[in-house]
Enzyme design. Structure first.
Site, PDB file in Angstrom:
ATOM      1  N   GLY A 184       0.831  -1.193   0.000  1.00  0.00           N
ATOM      2  CA  GLY A 184       0.000   0.000   0.000  1.00  0.00           C
ATOM      3  C   GLY A 184       0.859   1.234   0.000  1.00  0.00           C
ATOM      4  O   GLY A 184       2.000   1.216  -0.483  1.00  0.00           O
TER       5      GLY A 184
ATOM      6  N   THR B 180       3.187   4.407   1.156  1.00  0.00           N
ATOM      7  CA  THR B 180       4.381   4.515   2.003  1.00  0.00           C
ATOM      8  C   THR B 180       4.000   5.069   3.376  1.00  0.00           C
ATOM      9  O   THR B 180       4.531   4.623   4.395  1.00  0.00           O
ATOM     10  CB  THR B 180       5.444   5.383   1.296  1.00  0.00           C
ATOM     11  OG1 THR B 180       5.777   4.722   0.058  1.00  0.00           O
ATOM     12  CG2 THR B 180       6.707   5.533   2.110  1.00  0.00           C
TER      13      THR B 180
ATOM     14  N   VAL C  35       1.183   4.690   5.168  1.00  0.00           N
ATOM     15  CA  VAL C  35       0.615   3.646   6.040  1.00  0.00           C
ATOM     16  C   VAL C  35       1.677   2.577   6.336  1.00  0.00           C
ATOM     17  O   VAL C  35       1.769   2.075   7.457  1.00  0.00           O
ATOM     18  CB  VAL C  35      -0.658   3.025   5.406  1.00  0.00           C
ATOM     19  CG1 VAL C  35      -1.164   1.856   6.242  1.00  0.00           C
ATOM     20  CG2 VAL C  35      -1.754   4.074   5.266  1.00  0.00           C
ATOM     21  N   GLY C  36       2.504   2.278   5.357  1.00  0.00           N
ATOM     22  CA  GLY C  36       3.572   1.292   5.563  1.00  0.00           C
ATOM     23  C   GLY C  36       4.497   1.670   6.709  1.00  0.00           C
ATOM     24  O   GLY C  36       4.905   0.816   7.503  1.00  0.00           O
TER      25      GLY C  36
ATOM     26  N   GLU D 157       5.594  -3.518   0.628  1.00  0.00           N
ATOM     27  CA  GLU D 157       5.672  -3.169  -0.801  1.00  0.00           C
ATOM     28  C   GLU D 157       4.927  -1.846  -0.923  1.00  0.00           C
ATOM     29  O   GLU D 157       3.703  -1.806  -0.798  1.00  0.00           O
ATOM     30  CB  GLU D 157       4.997  -4.242  -1.668  1.00  0.00           C
ATOM     31  CG  GLU D 157       5.669  -5.595  -1.641  1.00  0.00           C
ATOM     32  CD  GLU D 157       7.018  -5.649  -2.316  1.00  0.00           C
ATOM     33  OE1 GLU D 157       7.469  -4.619  -2.871  1.00  0.00           O
ATOM     34  OE2 GLU D 157       7.646  -6.723  -2.285  1.00  0.00           O
TER      35      GLU D 157
ATOM     36  N   CYS E  55       2.141   0.499  -8.859  1.00  0.00           N
ATOM     37  CA  CYS E  55       3.303   0.973  -8.097  1.00  0.00           C
ATOM     38  C   CYS E  55       4.549   1.017  -8.976  1.00  0.00           C
ATOM     39  O   CYS E  55       5.493   1.723  -8.672  1.00  0.00           O
ATOM     40  CB  CYS E  55       3.524   0.084  -6.890  1.00  0.00           C
ATOM     41  SG  CYS E  55       3.535  -1.645  -7.321  1.00  0.00           S
TER      42      CYS E  55
HETATM   43  P1  NAD Z   1      -3.306   2.355   1.524  1.00  0.00           P
HETATM   44  O1  NAD Z   1      -2.006   2.393   2.216  1.00  0.00           O
HETATM   45  O2  NAD Z   1      -4.265   3.426   1.814  1.00  0.00           O
HETATM   46  O3  NAD Z   1      -4.089   1.002   1.857  1.00  0.00           O
HETATM   47  C1  NAD Z   1      -3.531  -0.277   1.636  1.00  0.00           C
HETATM   48  C2  NAD Z   1      -4.181  -1.265   2.582  1.00  0.00           C
HETATM   49  O4  NAD Z   1      -3.851  -0.919   3.929  1.00  0.00           O
HETATM   50  C3  NAD Z   1      -5.717  -1.273   2.528  1.00  0.00           C
HETATM   51  O5  NAD Z   1      -6.179  -2.596   2.702  1.00  0.00           O
HETATM   52  C4  NAD Z   1      -6.101  -0.422   3.717  1.00  0.00           C
HETATM   53  O6  NAD Z   1      -7.382  -0.723   4.231  1.00  0.00           O
HETATM   54  C5  NAD Z   1      -5.025  -0.804   4.712  1.00  0.00           C
HETATM   55  N1  NAD Z   1      -4.778   0.181   5.767  1.00  0.00           N
HETATM   56  C6  NAD Z   1      -4.961   1.534   5.709  1.00  0.00           C
HETATM   57  N2  NAD Z   1      -4.651   2.106   6.907  1.00  0.00           N
HETATM   58  C7  NAD Z   1      -4.258   1.085   7.722  1.00  0.00           C
HETATM   59  C8  NAD Z   1      -3.801   1.029   9.069  1.00  0.00           C
HETATM   60  N3  NAD Z   1      -3.679   2.122   9.812  1.00  0.00           N
HETATM   61  N4  NAD Z   1      -3.471  -0.170   9.587  1.00  0.00           N
HETATM   62  C9  NAD Z   1      -3.554  -1.297   8.834  1.00  0.00           C
HETATM   63  N5  NAD Z   1      -3.983  -1.301   7.568  1.00  0.00           N
HETATM   64  C10 NAD Z   1      -4.327  -0.129   7.001  1.00  0.00           C
HETATM   65  O7  NAD Z   1      -2.952   2.239  -0.007  1.00  0.00           O
HETATM   66  P2  NAD Z   1      -3.943   2.171  -1.252  1.00  0.00           P
HETATM   67  O8  NAD Z   1      -4.357   3.555  -1.549  1.00  0.00           O
HETATM   68  O9  NAD Z   1      -5.000   1.151  -1.058  1.00  0.00           O
HETATM   69  O10 NAD Z   1      -2.969   1.579  -2.376  1.00  0.00           O
HETATM   70  C11 NAD Z   1      -2.216   2.395  -3.182  1.00  0.00           C
HETATM   71  C12 NAD Z   1      -0.755   2.364  -2.761  1.00  0.00           C
HETATM   72  O11 NAD Z   1      -0.246   1.044  -2.778  1.00  0.00           O
HETATM   73  C13 NAD Z   1       0.126   3.156  -3.685  1.00  0.00           C
HETATM   74  O12 NAD Z   1       0.975   4.005  -2.958  1.00  0.00           O
HETATM   75  C14 NAD Z   1       0.959   2.099  -4.398  1.00  0.00           C
HETATM   76  O13 NAD Z   1       2.203   2.507  -4.854  1.00  0.00           O
HETATM   77  C15 NAD Z   1       1.047   1.040  -3.385  1.00  0.00           C
HETATM   78  N6  NAD Z   1       1.318  -0.253  -4.026  1.00  0.00           N
HETATM   79  C16 NAD Z   1       2.565  -0.807  -3.917  1.00  0.00           C
HETATM   80  C17 NAD Z   1       2.849  -2.020  -4.530  1.00  0.00           C
HETATM   81  C18 NAD Z   1       4.192  -2.648  -4.423  1.00  0.00           C
HETATM   82  O14 NAD Z   1       4.300  -3.819  -4.661  1.00  0.00           O
HETATM   83  N7  NAD Z   1       5.228  -1.935  -4.048  1.00  0.00           N
HETATM   84  C19 NAD Z   1       1.854  -2.680  -5.238  1.00  0.00           C
HETATM   85  C20 NAD Z   1       0.614  -2.096  -5.334  1.00  0.00           C
HETATM   86  C21 NAD Z   1       0.346  -0.877  -4.702  1.00  0.00           C
END
Ligand code: NAD
Length: 458
Positions: free
Chosen positions: A207, A209, A211-212, A229, A263
């Protein structure tokens, strides 16, 4: 009870309403998973592998159903969605083939035998985003299951349906109850509850960066294993000595595929000055023929964005004052459409620095190899990138100099289930896929067995 509305992004119609898991649901699911994991880990490797192959076959028998579900909940073009469903099958087959090959080593020692074992971690949480809901869930659950773990998947709020169906198919295939569970819910509730739960041994997060970083900090409290990721801002570097026709023909797919919600999108196109004008001339028709439209039409290459809110975010990156160099067409009427957009700019522009996650690229000129490397690396991200040149030495120099986990030369290919995938710098931590996929879900245990215990005490 909380629930999530799943909206078809191409039509804005309600597809389904899904109940959201509460922290209590998460707790109960972790307990069920821990129970199921004990029996799963105790199976003979061949039996575990066979069950995963059956799961792969069941997915294969439902490819079209899964693909159509992905079209409806995520707006992906049918051809892409079919590939995604097939990718889940392939991942399961690849992981299944690793079960009997998860060998340890025998290390020479005096007075005995030293061997290592790859022990499963226990219960693994996979938190997935909405951009590739099916494959990204499977990148985590397929190798984790193969290595003897139970898995809880928390899909994104907007796209829970394919993950839920996959868990149903796992049961139909005969996998034990509780081994693969899907917990749709809000990130800060269900997601956070999973990350904080003491019964979860590892978190695989894909997801943003932002939240990561929060998840990594929370995992530190329990020294929990974590794979991240995250985002990207990948360069596509085109040198004057490249096949410019091919480079221009391939560029649209590298930032328009999945409507740029990728991504690995090559959203910074760096072009050497001598061929800049020629490249732009060739890029324009290539972008315009990248057809946006009804995702169920097999000719469609680009669908809508995931939501109205995301479309506003993407729009905010395209300044009214700077007219786009190239702009594609999108359908009028319902749906979260945004046209393919190419801007000309500098490496310092906001659109060239931040991840847009939409069909927007910025083209930046450069003088020489040194400047190309400097611009390519002037980002906190380091996920992917492409290098277009006919000079083999230059291709190798650039491949070593660009700080990114996945590079391609004269191509934009970056993700294969049998090669490692992951980011440098703030694009992530750890690797998924590839020959090491199962090991990422194990703990190495070293055991020394004395030949004659009395010998050692002498
Ligand atoms: P996001 O971080 O908002 O959400 C990703 C997931 O995390 C969702 O399931 C969401 O419900 C969950 N989440 C959100 N807040 C949380 C918390 N506090 N605790 C635990 N879980 C939580 O991201 P998004 O908008 O859904 O996805 C887009 C992002 O993902 C982009 O930045 C993209 O680059 C990245 N991405 C990276 C890769 C990779 O392999 N590097 C692949 C696909 C997407």
């Amino acid at each position: 009870m909380h629930e999530h509305h799943v909206i078809n992004p191409a039509t804005e119609e309600l597809v389904a309403t899904v109940p959201a898991a509460t922290p209590q649901d998460v707790d109960a699911a972790v307990r069920r998973a821990a129970e199921a994991q004990r029996g799963w880990a105790a199976l003979a490797p061949g039996d575990r592998a066979r069950q995963l192959r059956r799961f792969a076959d069941t997915v294969d028998a439902h490819l079209e159903e899964l693909a159509l579900l992905e079209v409806r909940e995520a707006g992906h073009p049918l051809g892409n969605a079919r590939w995604e469903a097939g990718n889940v099958r392939d991942l399961l087959e690849y992981a299944a083939a690793g079960v009997e090959r998860l060998s340890g080593s025998q290390i020479p020692v005096a007075g005995g035998l030293d061997v290592t074992f790859h022990e499963p971690l226990g219960v693994v949480a996979v938190i997935a985003p909405w951009n590739f809901p099916m494959p990204i869930a499977a990148w985590g659950f397929a190798p984790a299951l193969a290595a003897g773990n139970a898995v809880l998947v928390k899909p994104a709020e907007t796209t829970p349906l394919t993950a839920l169906r996959l868990a149903g198919l796992a049961l139909e295939a005969g996998l034990p109850e509780g081994l693969l569970q899907v917990l749709p819910g809000a990130g800060p509730e269900a997601g956070a509850a999973l990350v904080e739960h003491p019964g979860v041994a590892k978190v695989v997060f894909t997801g943003s960066t932002a939240v990561g970083k929060q998840i990594m900090a929370k995992c530190a409290a329990g020294v929990k294993r974590v794979t991240l990721e995250l985002g990207g801002k990948s360069p596509n570097i085109v040198f004057a000595d490249a096949d410019i026709e091919q480079a221009a023909a391939a560029a649209p797919g590298s930032f328009l595929d999945n409507t740029g919600q990728d991504c690995c999108a090559r959203s910074r196109i760096l072009v050497q000055r001598g061929v800049y004008d020629r490249f732009m001339e060739l890029l324009e028709p290539a972008v315009k023929t990248f057809a946006a439209g009804d995702p169920t039409d097999p000719a469609t290459r680009m669908g809508p964005l995931i939501s109205a809110a995301h479309r506003e975010r993407v729009r905010s990156y395209v300044p009214e004052s700077a007219p786009a160099a190239i702009r594609g067409d999108v359908p009028a009427g319902k749906g979260f459409w945004y046209p393919a957009t190419v801007l000309e700019g500098t490496a310092e522009d906001r659109v060239a620095v931040e991840e847009v996650f939409g069909p927007v690229a910025v083209v930046i000129p450069f003088e020489d190899e040194a400047e190309a490397v400097r611009i390519a690396n002037a980002t906190d991200y380091g996920l992917s990138g492409s290098i277009w040149t006919r000079d083999v030495s230059r291709a190798l120099r650039l491949s070593r100099a660009v700080a990114a986990g996945n590079l391609s030369v004269n191509s934009h290919s970056s993700v294969r289930y049998w090669t490692p995938f992951g980011g440098f710098k703030q694009s992530g931590l750890g690797r998924e896929l590839g020959p090491g996929a199962l090991s990422a879900f194990t703990e190495t245990k070293n055991v020394f067995i004395a030949i004659d215990p009395l010998e050692e005490t002498k």
